[in-house]
Scaffold this active site. Structure first.
Site, PDB file in Angstrom:
ATOM      1  N   THR A  11       0.823  -1.229   0.000  1.00  0.00           N
ATOM      2  CA  THR A  11       0.000   0.000   0.000  1.00  0.00           C
ATOM      3  C   THR A  11       0.853   1.273   0.000  1.00  0.00           C
ATOM      4  O   THR A  11       0.323   2.368  -0.137  1.00  0.00           O
ATOM      5  CB  THR A  11      -0.908   0.037   1.252  1.00  0.00           C
ATOM      6  OG1 THR A  11      -0.065  -0.084   2.415  1.00  0.00           O
ATOM      7  CG2 THR A  11      -1.910  -1.099   1.231  1.00  0.00           C
ATOM      8  N   GLY A  12       2.172   1.124   0.140  1.00  0.00           N
ATOM      9  CA  GLY A  12       3.051   2.303   0.112  1.00  0.00           C
ATOM     10  C   GLY A  12       3.313   2.772  -1.312  1.00  0.00           C
ATOM     11  O   GLY A  12       2.977   2.072  -2.279  1.00  0.00           O
ATOM     12  N   CYS A 130      17.767   5.050  -3.534  1.00  0.00           N
ATOM     13  CA  CYS A 130      17.330   5.578  -4.830  1.00  0.00           C
ATOM     14  C   CYS A 130      18.381   6.476  -5.486  1.00  0.00           C
ATOM     15  O   CYS A 130      18.689   6.323  -6.676  1.00  0.00           O
ATOM     16  CB  CYS A 130      16.020   6.346  -4.683  1.00  0.00           C
ATOM     17  SG  CYS A 130      15.895   7.321  -3.202  1.00  0.00           S
ATOM     18  N   GLN A 157      16.591  15.966  -4.165  1.00  0.00           N
ATOM     19  CA  GLN A 157      15.727  14.794  -4.055  1.00  0.00           C
ATOM     20  C   GLN A 157      14.273  15.168  -3.791  1.00  0.00           C
ATOM     21  O   GLN A 157      13.969  16.001  -2.928  1.00  0.00           O
ATOM     22  CB  GLN A 157      16.278  13.842  -2.988  1.00  0.00           C
ATOM     23  CG  GLN A 157      17.651  13.313  -3.373  1.00  0.00           C
ATOM     24  CD  GLN A 157      18.304  12.399  -2.365  1.00  0.00           C
ATOM     25  OE1 GLN A 157      19.495  12.476  -2.118  1.00  0.00           O
ATOM     26  NE2 GLN A 157      17.545  11.484  -1.768  1.00  0.00           N
ATOM     27  N   GLY A 161      10.634  10.514  -1.977  1.00  0.00           N
ATOM     28  CA  GLY A 161      11.642   9.710  -1.286  1.00  0.00           C
ATOM     29  C   GLY A 161      11.304   9.533   0.183  1.00  0.00           C
ATOM     30  O   GLY A 161      11.738   8.574   0.827  1.00  0.00           O
ATOM     31  N   HIS A 242      14.365  12.387  -8.700  1.00  0.00           N
ATOM     32  CA  HIS A 242      15.588  12.866  -8.048  1.00  0.00           C
ATOM     33  C   HIS A 242      16.567  13.360  -9.115  1.00  0.00           C
ATOM     34  O   HIS A 242      16.673  12.766 -10.194  1.00  0.00           O
ATOM     35  CB  HIS A 242      16.259  11.733  -7.282  1.00  0.00           C
ATOM     36  CG  HIS A 242      15.617  11.343  -5.985  1.00  0.00           C
ATOM     37  ND1 HIS A 242      14.514  11.977  -5.445  1.00  0.00           N
ATOM     38  CD2 HIS A 242      15.932  10.339  -5.129  1.00  0.00           C
ATOM     39  CE1 HIS A 242      14.183  11.389  -4.301  1.00  0.00           C
ATOM     40  NE2 HIS A 242      15.013  10.392  -4.088  1.00  0.00           N
TER      41      HIS A 242
HETATM   42  C1  2RA Z   1      14.939   9.699   0.293  1.00  0.00           C
HETATM   43  N1  2RA Z   1      16.633   8.162  -0.514  1.00  0.00           N
HETATM   44  O1  2RA Z   1      14.993  10.241  -0.813  1.00  0.00           O
HETATM   45  C2  2RA Z   1      15.750   8.458   0.595  1.00  0.00           C
HETATM   46  C3  2RA Z   1      14.867   7.282   0.921  1.00  0.00           C
HETATM   47  N2  2RA Z   1      14.061   6.903  -0.172  1.00  0.00           N
HETATM   48  O2  2RA Z   1      14.216  10.134   1.219  1.00  0.00           O
END
Ligand code: 2RA
Length: 341
Positions: A11-12, A130, A157, A161, A242
């Site tokens: 569900t995430g 990621c 990012q 994330g 990102h």
């Molecule tokens: C972020 N890489 O972007 C970390 C965890 N997904 O928050």
């Protein structure tokens, strides 16, 4: 004989993407189970043109599946991955829980697919962070061609994330600013809307954050322990995608033209690099794509054999769910899944 597979944490944001990508790539599954906590039982989730009803992971029979793709957080993975592998399934885990375990391969299929041959030790494969994934996909062909001595990078990012809650918060804050509503109480320590936060994960003794540490240690494990890497990771008010500004010091010269040509023919990469308006990738254009995009390829004259890259990728796809599904494809192609595995 198809594979029986479960997505744990379905569900995430990443779990949902795993189901979508399994269907998009026609992964040869006989059965697909969506698993989450008890409170999510019965929640309907899309798997291609089918709808799955979420099952309770705590009561699920893991001996009934060959493979479990996990994206349920590090604590849940630490508790459940050993139970799942004991039941006979292989685990591909998206959390940071197992990444630096010497008996657990940390895999980006375009970079170190043969590391999967080590899956037998714990029957767990770790999905890298990621921002690391998209970086090493771009570094790999250059490192193979001329060698990379050092990488200095800054990341931008997106809030996805941080999961669905972080995306919801950006949306609420942005609406609030536009309509002059009071800014919602912050889950984050600072408002992210119309801001840039130079802090992802926890601070460490040396002043770097754990996100920056992950990029350094994971790049060494996946690509080459000799590469020196220093990162500054920031959160930006973007929902998905990102971006990384990477500055490389190579062992030997490589012109920007040579780099562009090499990256164009390398797996998992797409080069968009015209030195004109809109001749480059931005996070908005990467959403929903499988590729890792590279733009702004330039020689850096301030260091010997310097090369600069702008690297963008959908952090929910290549940065998480797609990489995990590609690992599953690698396990299948190596005969490591199902009864053969
Ligand atoms: C972020 N890489 O972007 C970390 C965890 N997904 O928050």
């Amino acid at each position: 004989m198809g594979v029986k597979i479960a997505v744990f944490g379905a569900t995430g944001a990443v779990g949902k993407e795993m189901l979508t990508i399994l269907a998009e790539r026609l992964f040869p599954a006989d059965e697909v189970h969506a698993l989450a906590s008890r409170k999510s039982m019965g929640v309907e989730l899309s798997y291609g043109d089918r709808t799955l009803r979420c099952k309770n992971a705590e009561t699920f029979d893991f001996s009934s599946v060959d493979l479990v793709l996990m994206s349920a957080g590090g604590d849940v993975s630490k508790e459940w991955a050993p139970k799942i592998t004991k039941a006979g399934a292989i685990v591909v885990d998206n959390s940071s829980a197992w990444r630096m375990d010497p008996d657990v391969p940390l895999v980006v299929p375009e970079v170190n697919l043969d590391a999967l041959d080590g899956v037998g030790k714990k029957r767990i494969v770790a999905n890298p962070n990621c921002s690391t994934i998209q970086l090493v996909v771009a570094l790999k062909p250059i490192h193979d061609r001329v060698g990379i001595k050092r990488v200095n990078c800054a990341t931008y990012q997106s809030v996805s994330g941080g999961g669905q809650a972080a995306m919801d918060e950006l949306w609420t804050q942005t609406k609030g600013i536009y309509v002059n509503d009071p800014i919602e109480p912050q889950t984050f320590t600072k408002q992210i809307a119309f801001n840039v936060i130079p802090h992802i994960d926890v601070f460490m003794e040396d002043g770097s954050t754990k996100e920056e540490w992950k990029m350094m240690v994971e790049t060494k494990k996946i690509l080459d322990t000799k590469i020196k890497l220093f990162a500054t990771c920031a959160r930006v008010p973007v929902f998905v995608g990102h971006s990384i500004a990477a500055h490389l010091e190579l062992e030997a010269p490589m012109s920007s033209g040579e780099a562009r040509d090499l990256l164009r023919e390398s797996p998992g990469l797409m080069v968009i690099d015209k030195r004109e308006d809109e001749g480059y990738i931005t996070p908005v254009e990467c959403v929903g794509e499988f590729a890792t995009f590279v733009s702004r390829v330039r020689e850096d004259p301030t260091v010997e054999n310097g090369l600069a890259l702008w690297i963008v990728s959908d952090n929910l796809r290549k940065g998480a769910a797609l990489n995990a599904v590609q690992i599953a494809e690698g396990l299948l192609n190596k005969g490591l899944l199902g009864k053969a595995g």
